[in-house]
Design an enzyme around this catalytic site. Structure first.
Site, PDB file in Angstrom:
ATOM      1  N   MET A 198      10.818  26.263  -1.285  1.00 37.96           N
ATOM      2  CA  MET A 198      10.023  25.238  -1.948  1.00 37.96           C
ATOM      3  C   MET A 198      10.912  24.316  -2.791  1.00 37.96           C
ATOM      4  O   MET A 198      10.669  23.120  -2.879  1.00 37.96           O
ATOM      5  CB  MET A 198       9.007  25.931  -2.855  1.00 37.96           C
ATOM      6  CG  MET A 198       7.956  25.012  -3.362  1.00 37.96           C
ATOM      7  SD  MET A 198       6.596  26.051  -3.923  1.00 37.96           S
ATOM      8  CE  MET A 198       5.566  24.829  -4.669  1.00 37.96           C
ATOM      9  N   TYR A 203      14.682  33.923   2.830  1.00 41.93           N
ATOM     10  CA  TYR A 203      13.592  34.842   3.169  1.00 41.93           C
ATOM     11  C   TYR A 203      13.582  35.223   4.653  1.00 41.93           C
ATOM     12  O   TYR A 203      13.903  34.394   5.509  1.00 41.93           O
ATOM     13  CB  TYR A 203      12.239  34.198   2.877  1.00 41.93           C
ATOM     14  CG  TYR A 203      11.977  33.873   1.419  1.00 41.93           C
ATOM     15  CD1 TYR A 203      12.190  34.810   0.411  1.00 41.93           C
ATOM     16  CD2 TYR A 203      11.477  32.626   1.064  1.00 41.93           C
ATOM     17  CE1 TYR A 203      11.925  34.500  -0.913  1.00 41.93           C
ATOM     18  CE2 TYR A 203      11.202  32.301  -0.269  1.00 41.93           C
ATOM     19  CZ  TYR A 203      11.438  33.253  -1.254  1.00 41.93           C
ATOM     20  OH  TYR A 203      11.176  32.951  -2.553  1.00 41.93           O
ATOM     21  N   LYS A 243       0.840  -1.205   0.000  1.00 46.92           N
ATOM     22  CA  LYS A 243       0.000   0.000   0.000  1.00 46.92           C
ATOM     23  C   LYS A 243       0.878   1.259   0.000  1.00 46.92           C
ATOM     24  O   LYS A 243       2.074   1.198   0.289  1.00 46.92           O
ATOM     25  CB  LYS A 243      -0.922  -0.020   1.210  1.00 46.92           C
ATOM     26  CG  LYS A 243      -0.197  -0.001   2.541  1.00 46.92           C
ATOM     27  CD  LYS A 243      -1.162  -0.304   3.670  1.00 46.92           C
ATOM     28  CE  LYS A 243      -0.452  -0.242   5.006  1.00 46.92           C
ATOM     29  NZ  LYS A 243      -1.289  -0.816   6.071  1.00 46.92           N
ATOM     30  N   ARG A 270     -11.439  -0.482  13.981  1.00 42.96           N
ATOM     31  CA  ARG A 270     -11.452   0.243  12.716  1.00 42.96           C
ATOM     32  C   ARG A 270     -12.455  -0.489  11.821  1.00 42.96           C
ATOM     33  O   ARG A 270     -13.607  -0.129  11.767  1.00 42.96           O
ATOM     34  CB  ARG A 270     -10.036   0.278  12.125  1.00 42.96           C
ATOM     35  CG  ARG A 270      -9.929   1.077  10.856  1.00 42.96           C
ATOM     36  CD  ARG A 270      -8.488   1.209  10.391  1.00 42.96           C
ATOM     37  NE  ARG A 270      -7.842  -0.072  10.124  1.00 42.96           N
ATOM     38  CZ  ARG A 270      -6.580  -0.190   9.725  1.00 42.96           C
ATOM     39  NH1 ARG A 270      -5.820   0.865   9.560  1.00 42.96           N
ATOM     40  NH2 ARG A 270      -6.053  -1.381   9.489  1.00 42.96           N
TER      41      ARG A 270
HETATM   42  C1  LIG Z   1      -0.591  -1.949   6.509  1.00 43.76           C
HETATM   43  C2  LIG Z   1      -1.134  -3.242   6.928  1.00 43.76           C
HETATM   44  C3  LIG Z   1      -0.278  -4.331   7.145  1.00 43.76           C
HETATM   45  C4  LIG Z   1       1.227  -4.230   7.072  1.00 43.76           C
HETATM   46  O1  LIG Z   1       1.687  -3.593   8.213  1.00 43.76           O
HETATM   47  P1  LIG Z   1       3.242  -3.423   8.533  1.00 43.76           P
HETATM   48  O2  LIG Z   1       3.295  -3.106   9.966  1.00 43.76           O
HETATM   49  O3  LIG Z   1       3.725  -2.317   7.669  1.00 43.76           O
HETATM   50  O4  LIG Z   1       3.898  -4.717   8.205  1.00 43.76           O
HETATM   51  C5  LIG Z   1      -0.849  -5.536   7.473  1.00 43.76           C
HETATM   52  N1  LIG Z   1      -2.188  -5.664   7.593  1.00 43.76           N
HETATM   53  C6  LIG Z   1      -3.043  -4.634   7.393  1.00 43.76           C
HETATM   54  C7  LIG Z   1      -4.490  -4.842   7.545  1.00 43.76           C
HETATM   55  C8  LIG Z   1      -2.536  -3.388   7.059  1.00 43.76           C
HETATM   56  O5  LIG Z   1      -3.378  -2.365   6.872  1.00 43.76           O
END
Ligand SMILES: *Cc1c(COP(=O)(O)O)cnc(C)c1O
Length: 394
Positions: free
Chosen positions: A332, A288, A60, A158
Site C-alpha cells: 500500500m 507478502y 475537468k 450520451r
Molecule cells: C472532456 C471533454 C472535452 C475535452 O476532451 P479532450 O479530448 O480531453 O480534449 C471536450 N468536450 C467535452 C464535452 C468533454 O466532456
C-alpha cells in the site's frame, strides 16, 4: 525563473502568485508540474486554431490530475477565453479561487443547482426544458440574464437533444424564457481518433442543424464541436470555439500513438525515494506471500511509494540512477525493486522517478498505462492527495 509552488489539500496551500506557502511540509514523494511547459503547450495548441476562434481549456477531473486551481491561474495569463469543467463543485472552486473567466459546465445539472449556477455566473450545458425552467426562475429572482449552451446529440448518445428537435427547442426557449440567452449550440464526437467516416458524418449532421437554425434566424452566436482530436485532425470542426483538454497537458489523445504537435510535452514528473537498501537471500521472499521468491541473492531497494499514493500493483519499472529497474512486489505504501543489474552506486534517500525522465531514460504515462491496461487520464487522477504537487517555472 526559480520559484517553487506547492499545492495540495493536505498541505492546504499555496497557489500561483496569489498566496504564500503556509505549511511546506517536506514529503517523501512528490509530483513536479512544469508550468513553463504548460505555457508552451498552450501557445503551440492555441496557434493551431484561428485567432478569432475562441479557446476553451477543459479542466475537468482536477485539470486531468494536474490541479484545477494552479492550472486555471496559469490560463488566466494565456490567451484562453473560457474554462470548461463538468461538476458545479469544480466551477464553484474556481470562482472561490477568484477566477473571473467565463466557466462552462459540460454535463447536465440537476434543478436544485440552478440558483447556484446563476449566482456564480456559470454557463450550463442544456438538453432539457426542465432545467431551463429552474434557471429562468433563478435568474428572474436574481434579475440576471443567464447564458446557456445547448447540446446536440450527433451520435455519442450520451447527452444532448436530437438534431431534428433543435429548431423547435430553440424557438421555444426564445419565445418562453426572457432571462435565458442561448449563447451556443454544440456537439461532441463519438470516435474521432479511429473513425473519421463517422466523425465526418457527425460534422455534416451538426452543419445541417446550423443551416436550419440560420434559415429560421435562430442560430446562436457560437457553435462548437472539437475536443483535442478535433483540434488536431478536423480543422473543419473548429467552428467558433474549440474545447481543449488532454493535449494541453502534453498527453496523447490517441492511445498507443504519437501524434502531438512538435514541442507539446507532458508536465508531470512523479518522484519517490529509496527508503531502504537491502538484500533478499536466495530462497527468501520479497514482500507478502510468494509473489517474489529470490532465485539468487538479490539486492533490492524499497521505494516509499505504493498504491495508496496511486501507483497500482501492476507497475512494471521505475528509474533509479538514470536506469530502468523492475518492480518485484507492491504494498500500500511502498514497493520493492530489483537493483541487481544496476552498476551505478545508489544510496538510501536517492530519488526514484516513477513517471518522467532521469538522466537519459524516461518512462511516460503512455508506456506505464499500457502495462497496467489503463488510460493516461484515468491513471493520473489516481495519484492521491498525499503526494504533494510542486509547481515550478523553469
Ligand atoms: C472532456 C471533454 C472535452 C475535452 O476532451 P479532450 O479530448 O480531453 O480534449 C471536450 N468536450 C467535452 C464535452 C468533454 O466532456
Amino acid at each position: 525563473m526559480d520559484r517553487t509552488i506547492i499545492y495540495n489539500l493536505v498541505n492546504s496551500v499555496a497557489i500561483g502568485e496569489k498566496e504564500t506557502l503556509k505549511y511546506p511540509i517536506p514529503e517523501v514523494n512528490e509530483i513536479d508540474i512544469n508550468l513553463s511547459q504548460f505555457r508552451r503547450n498552450f501557445n503551440i495548441i492555441r496557434n493551431l486554431v484561428k485567432p478569432n476562434v475562441k479557446f476553451m481549456a477543459v479542466l475537468k477531473g482536477d485539470a486531468y490530475g494536474h490541479g484545477l486551481i494552479p492550472i486555471a491561474y496559469e490560463l488566466e495569463k494565456c490567451k484562453c477565453d473560457i474554462l470548461g469543467v463538468v461538476r458545479l463543485v469544480e466551477a464553484f472552486t474556481l470562482r472561490e479561487a477568484g477566477i473571473k473567466m467565463p466557466i462552462n459546465l459540460l454535463a447536465p445539472i440537476v434543478p436544485s443547482q440552478a440558483p447556484w449556477v446563476v449566482k456564480y455566473n456559470i454557463t450550463p450545458m442544456i438538453d432539457k426544458e426542465e432545467i431551463i425552467d429552474a434557471l429562468e426562475k433563478a435568474s428572474t429572482e436574481a434579475d440576471k440574464i443567464i447564458n446557456i449552451h445547448i447540446k446536440i446529440n450527433t451520435g455519442l448518445n450520451r447527452y444532448g437533444i436530437q438534431p431534428e428537435e433543435a429548431v423547435d427547442f430553440i424557438r421555444r426557449v426564445h419565445e418562453l424564457y426572457s432571462h435565458i440567452n442561448i449563447e451556443a449550440i454544440y456537439t461532441h464526437f463519438q470516435d474521432p481518433d479511429f473513425n473519421p467516416k463517422f466523425t465526418k458524418m457527425q460534422i455534416k449532421c451538426f452543419d445541417e442543424v446550423i443551416n436550419k437554425l440560420k434559415k429560421e434566424n435562430l442560430m446562436p452566436k457560437i457553435a462548437h464541436a472539437a475536443g483535442s482530436t478535433g483540434i488536431l485532425m478536423y480543422p473543419e470542426s473548429h467552428y467558433d470555439m474549440v474545447r481543449c483538454g488532454i493535449i494541453l497537458f502534453g498527453l496523447e489523445h490517441k492511445s498507443g500513438e504519437k501524434n502531438l504537435p512538435e514541442g507539446v510535452k507532458p508536465l508531470i514528473t512523479l518522484k519517490g525515494r529509496i527508503m531502504k537498501l537491502g538484500l533478499i537471500k536466495a530462497g527468501e521472499a520479497g514482500g507478502y506471500g510468494d509473489k517474489f521468491i529470490a532465485k539468487k541473492d538479490t539486492p533490492v531497494a524499497i521505494i516509499g511509494l505504493g498504491y495508496a499514493d496511486g501507483v497500482t500493483r501492476e507497475w512494471k519499472e521505475v528509474l533509479i540512477a538514470g536506469k530502468r529497474v523492475s518492480v518485484i512486489n507492491y504494498f500500500m505504501d511502498s514497493m520493492i525493486v530489483d537493483i541487481s543489474d544496476l552498476k551505478e552506486a545508489v544510496m538510501e534517500f536517492d530519488e526514484v522517478v516513477i513517471i518522467g525522465s532521469q538522466g537519459a531514460e524516461s518512462i511516460s504515462w503512455q508506456e506505464a498505462c499500457k502495462h497496467i491496461g489503463s488510460y493516461v487520464d484515468e491513471q493520473i487522477q489516481r495519484i492521491t492527495e498525499r503526494v504533494p504537487r510542486h509547481y515550478f517555472y523553469e
